[in-house]
Design a protein around this motif. Structure first.
Motif, mmCIF file in Angstrom:
data_model
loop_
_atom_site.group_PDB
_atom_site.id
_atom_site.type_symbol
_atom_site.label_atom_id
_atom_site.label_comp_id
_atom_site.label_asym_id
_atom_site.label_seq_id
_atom_site.Cartn_x
_atom_site.Cartn_y
_atom_site.Cartn_z
ATOM 1 N N LEU A 129 30.720 -29.440 0.089
ATOM 2 C CA LEU A 129 31.333 -28.817 -1.143
ATOM 3 C C LEU A 129 30.419 -28.936 -2.214
ATOM 4 O O LEU A 129 30.375 -27.941 -3.204
ATOM 5 N N THR A 130 29.566 -29.900 -2.416
ATOM 6 C CA THR A 130 28.650 -30.115 -3.335
ATOM 7 C C THR A 130 27.105 -29.773 -2.949
ATOM 8 O O THR A 130 26.094 -30.345 -3.761
ATOM 9 N N GLU A 131 26.959 -29.088 -2.025
ATOM 10 C CA GLU A 131 25.343 -28.699 -1.600
ATOM 11 C C GLU A 131 24.744 -27.877 -2.627
ATOM 12 O O GLU A 131 25.349 -27.094 -3.188
ATOM 13 N N PHE A 132 23.532 -28.272 -3.027
ATOM 14 C CA PHE A 132 22.827 -27.577 -4.115
ATOM 15 C C PHE A 132 21.235 -27.368 -3.570
ATOM 16 O O PHE A 132 20.813 -26.307 -3.584
ATOM 17 N N ASN A 133 20.530 -28.557 -3.234
ATOM 18 C CA ASN A 133 19.413 -28.431 -3.032
ATOM 19 C C ASN A 133 18.694 -27.268 -2.028
ATOM 20 O O ASN A 133 17.875 -26.574 -2.261
ATOM 21 N N VAL A 134 19.274 -27.335 -0.978
ATOM 22 C CA VAL A 134 18.794 -26.562 0.389
ATOM 23 C C VAL A 134 19.106 -24.869 -0.241
ATOM 24 O O VAL A 134 18.436 -24.122 -0.167
ATOM 25 N N PRO A 135 20.491 -24.648 -0.408
ATOM 26 C CA PRO A 135 20.848 -23.284 -1.069
ATOM 27 C C PRO A 135 19.981 -22.776 -1.881
ATOM 28 O O PRO A 135 19.526 -21.518 -2.080
ATOM 29 N N TYR A 136 19.783 -23.678 -2.980
ATOM 30 C CA TYR A 136 19.094 -23.014 -4.312
ATOM 31 C C TYR A 136 17.401 -22.848 -3.840
ATOM 32 O O TYR A 136 17.103 -21.971 -4.387
ATOM 33 N N MET A 137 16.990 -23.786 -3.176
ATOM 34 C CA MET A 137 15.613 -23.647 -3.116
ATOM 35 C C MET A 137 15.249 -22.734 -1.829
ATOM 36 O O MET A 137 14.196 -21.902 -2.273
ATOM 37 N N MET A 138 16.036 -22.258 -1.074
ATOM 38 C CA MET A 138 15.736 -21.398 0.011
ATOM 39 C C MET A 138 16.155 -19.841 -0.360
ATOM 40 O O MET A 138 15.468 -18.982 0.023
ATOM 41 N N THR A 139 17.360 -19.922 -0.857
ATOM 42 C CA THR A 139 17.726 -18.536 -0.988
ATOM 43 C C THR A 139 18.133 -18.185 -2.439
ATOM 44 O O THR A 139 18.365 -17.018 -3.035
ATOM 45 N N GLY A 140 18.184 -19.329 -3.327
ATOM 46 C CA GLY A 140 18.835 -19.133 -4.666
ATOM 47 C C GLY A 140 20.261 -18.782 -4.745
ATOM 48 O O GLY A 140 20.827 -18.202 -5.676
ATOM 49 N N GLY A 141 21.073 -19.078 -3.522
ATOM 50 C CA GLY A 141 22.357 -18.569 -3.589
ATOM 51 C C GLY A 141 22.440 -17.164 -2.781
ATOM 52 O O GLY A 141 23.832 -16.903 -2.559
ATOM 53 N N GLY A 142 21.608 -16.586 -2.530
ATOM 54 C CA GLY A 142 21.594 -15.173 -1.965
ATOM 55 C C GLY A 142 21.586 -15.301 -0.157
ATOM 56 O O GLY A 142 21.660 -16.515 0.197
ATOM 57 N N PRO A 143 21.618 -14.131 0.394
ATOM 58 C CA PRO A 143 21.586 -12.712 -0.134
ATOM 59 C C PRO A 143 23.071 -12.324 -0.552
ATOM 60 O O PRO A 143 23.857 -12.770 0.204
ATOM 61 N N THR A 144 23.232 -11.529 -1.510
ATOM 62 C CA THR A 144 24.403 -11.295 -2.069
ATOM 63 C C THR A 144 25.553 -12.271 -2.053
ATOM 64 O O THR A 144 26.553 -12.077 -1.924
ATOM 65 N N ASN A 145 24.981 -13.478 -3.019
ATOM 66 C CA ASN A 145 25.805 -14.516 -2.973
ATOM 67 C C ASN A 145 26.485 -15.068 -1.896
ATOM 68 O O ASN A 145 27.524 -15.927 -1.927
ATOM 69 N N SER A 146 25.781 -14.919 -0.702
ATOM 70 C CA SER A 146 26.475 -15.691 0.645
ATOM 71 C C SER A 146 26.335 -16.900 0.795
ATOM 72 O O SER A 146 26.878 -17.702 1.507
ATOM 73 N N ASN A 147 25.288 -17.636 0.146
ATOM 74 C CA ASN A 147 24.931 -18.960 -0.081
ATOM 75 C C ASN A 147 25.287 -19.511 -1.345
ATOM 76 O O ASN A 147 24.511 -20.569 -1.869
ATOM 77 N N LEU A 148 25.953 -18.803 -2.300
ATOM 78 C CA LEU A 148 26.097 -19.232 -3.522
ATOM 79 C C LEU A 148 27.485 -20.397 -3.744
ATOM 80 O O LEU A 148 28.561 -20.438 -3.756
ATOM 81 N N THR A 149 26.960 -21.662 -3.659
ATOM 82 C CA THR A 149 27.879 -22.953 -3.448
ATOM 83 C C THR A 149 28.384 -23.019 -4.975
ATOM 84 O O THR A 149 27.642 -22.661 -5.748
ATOM 85 N N PRO A 150 29.433 -23.801 -5.099
ATOM 86 C CA PRO A 150 29.755 -24.121 -6.244
ATOM 87 C C PRO A 150 28.871 -24.757 -7.330
ATOM 88 O O PRO A 150 28.801 -24.513 -8.421
ATOM 89 N N ILE A 151 28.123 -25.763 -6.804
ATOM 90 C CA ILE A 151 27.011 -26.328 -7.630
ATOM 91 C C ILE A 151 26.014 -25.419 -8.087
ATOM 92 O O ILE A 151 25.492 -25.418 -9.294
ATOM 93 N N VAL A 152 25.692 -24.503 -7.256
ATOM 94 C CA VAL A 152 24.574 -23.471 -7.544
ATOM 95 C C VAL A 152 25.201 -22.567 -8.699
ATOM 96 O O VAL A 152 24.300 -22.154 -9.719
ATOM 97 N N TYR A 153 26.511 -22.253 -8.406
ATOM 98 C CA TYR A 153 27.095 -21.305 -9.738
ATOM 99 C C TYR A 153 27.119 -22.056 -10.861
ATOM 100 O O TYR A 153 26.950 -21.711 -11.880
ATOM 101 N N ILE A 154 27.512 -23.332 -10.987
ATOM 102 C CA ILE A 154 27.649 -24.225 -12.062
ATOM 103 C C ILE A 154 26.142 -24.309 -12.895
ATOM 104 O O ILE A 154 26.102 -24.228 -13.839
ATOM 105 N N PHE A 155 25.129 -24.351 -11.977
ATOM 106 C CA PHE A 155 23.724 -24.558 -12.378
ATOM 107 C C PHE A 155 23.412 -23.387 -12.978
ATOM 108 O O PHE A 155 22.848 -23.334 -14.073
ATOM 109 N N ASN A 156 23.514 -22.261 -12.487
ATOM 110 C CA ASN A 156 23.246 -20.965 -12.822
ATOM 111 C C ASN A 156 23.903 -20.643 -14.238
ATOM 112 O O ASN A 156 23.419 -20.100 -15.101
ATOM 113 N N ASN A 157 25.304 -20.945 -14.266
ATOM 114 C CA ASN A 157 25.991 -20.775 -15.509
ATOM 115 C C ASN A 157 25.327 -21.495 -16.789
ATOM 116 O O ASN A 157 25.393 -21.250 -17.688
#
Length: 311
Positions: A243-271
């Motif tokens: 639920l709190t995964e951040f490093n791998v999704p953010y570094m590899m796709t930035g939460g994409g494509p089309t927000n399919s890997n936008l985890t809550p922590i990535v969203y909070i960081f972007n916000n």
């Protein structure tokens, strides 16, 4: 009579001495706990309650703040991206938790059956990924999945299979990102499972052999009940980690494509990067704390912790 008075006096002196020792031990214990309590107060308790206060304001780094009530929470809860991030987190839980749980459980049995230097080498090898940071793992697997010169696409080309854009397709990218996450957690969870297996008294299995129990019956009636507390620990660790995964999704796709890997922590960081006020960011963080607390409580309720069978 005189002897009775002496015994009473002697007993009273012993009780006073015992009471004095208890007070001394209690004081020593409080003094030992004081540094840890002070640090927790400074770095956990005070920031937590301060963040609650901030979540009800439009506080920013560059100006004054005013009270806005539950506005920040309404903004977050009605935000489509935040709801999407929760869906992504659930998807990660469904992919990562069962996979890592089952694979770690099976491989821990393999390690249990190994002996000597081979066992030591296997335990060391399986633990190595655990000490690798998520950022480094993301970099490694990005090269593996690369469309042009990635190792995986090179292997597929040898079998006549067209190149695949592993990080550009929503479903495939979710699976591709789950693999390094599983790889990172595999060693730790395997060794924890192994410790649980080794803690089960061998006499249980010997008694089961005498009764003619097969391997499946031993698993159901001995191994799983004996490892219930280990299962609780690993389940909570895996669920909260997914639920709190951040490093791998953010570094590899930035939460994409089309927000399919936008985890809550990535969203909070972007916000945090894009929003000039901290209120919504802190509100989103506190909502995640509530979600994680509720899930942990639910797991404890479903899988009740018990003393070991031989306690």
């Amino acid at each position: 009579m005189l002897k009775l008075k002496k015994d009473i006096k002697s007993s009273s002196e012993v009780n006073k001495g015992t009471l004095g020792m208890r007070k001394h031990d209690a004081l020593t214990a409080y003094l030992m706990l004081a540094p840890g309590f002070i640090l927790i107060t400074i770095f956990v308790i005070v920031p937590f309650f301060y963040s609650i206060a901030v979540s009800f304001t439009d506080w920013s780094f560059y100006g004054t703040s005013k009270f806005v009530g539950f506005k920040n929470y309404r903004v977050i809860l009605t935000n489509k991206l935040f709801r999407t991030s929760l869906t992504v987190a659930i998807k990660y839980v469904l992919i990562i938790v069962p996979t890592l749980f089952i694979v770690s459980f099976l491989f821990s049995h393999v390690l249990k059956g190994m002996k000597g230097k081979a066992a030591s080498f296997a335990k060391t090898s399986v633990y190595i990924p655990t000490v690798i940071s998520g950022i480094l793992a993301a970099a490694i697997f990005t090269f593996i999945y690369d469309y042009q010169g990635g190792i995986l696409n090179s292997i597929l080309a040898n079998f006549g299979i067209p190149k695949q854009a592993f990080l550009k397709k929503p479903l495939i990218s979710s699976i591709a990102l789950s693999i390094p996450i599983v790889w990172l957690g595999f060693g730790y969870n395997t060794l924890v499972m192994l410790a649980g297996l080794l803690d089960i008294p061998q006499v249980y299995y010997e008694a089961a052999d005498v009764e003619g129990a097969n391997a499946f019956e031993k698993l159901i009636y001995i191994t799983i009940p004996s490892m219930k507390n280990i299962f609780i620990l690993i389940t909570i660790t895996l669920v909260t980690g997914a639920l709190t995964e951040f490093n791998v999704p953010y570094m590899m796709t930035g939460g994409g494509p089309t927000n399919s890997n936008l985890t809550p922590i990535v969203y909070i960081f972007n916000n945090f990067k894009s929003n000039p006020t901290m209120g919504p960011t802190v509100a989103a963080s506190l909502l995640m704390v509530i979600v994680l607390s509720l899930i942990s409580g639910l797991i404890f309720t479903i899988i009740k912790s018990e003393k070991s069978m031989d306690a």
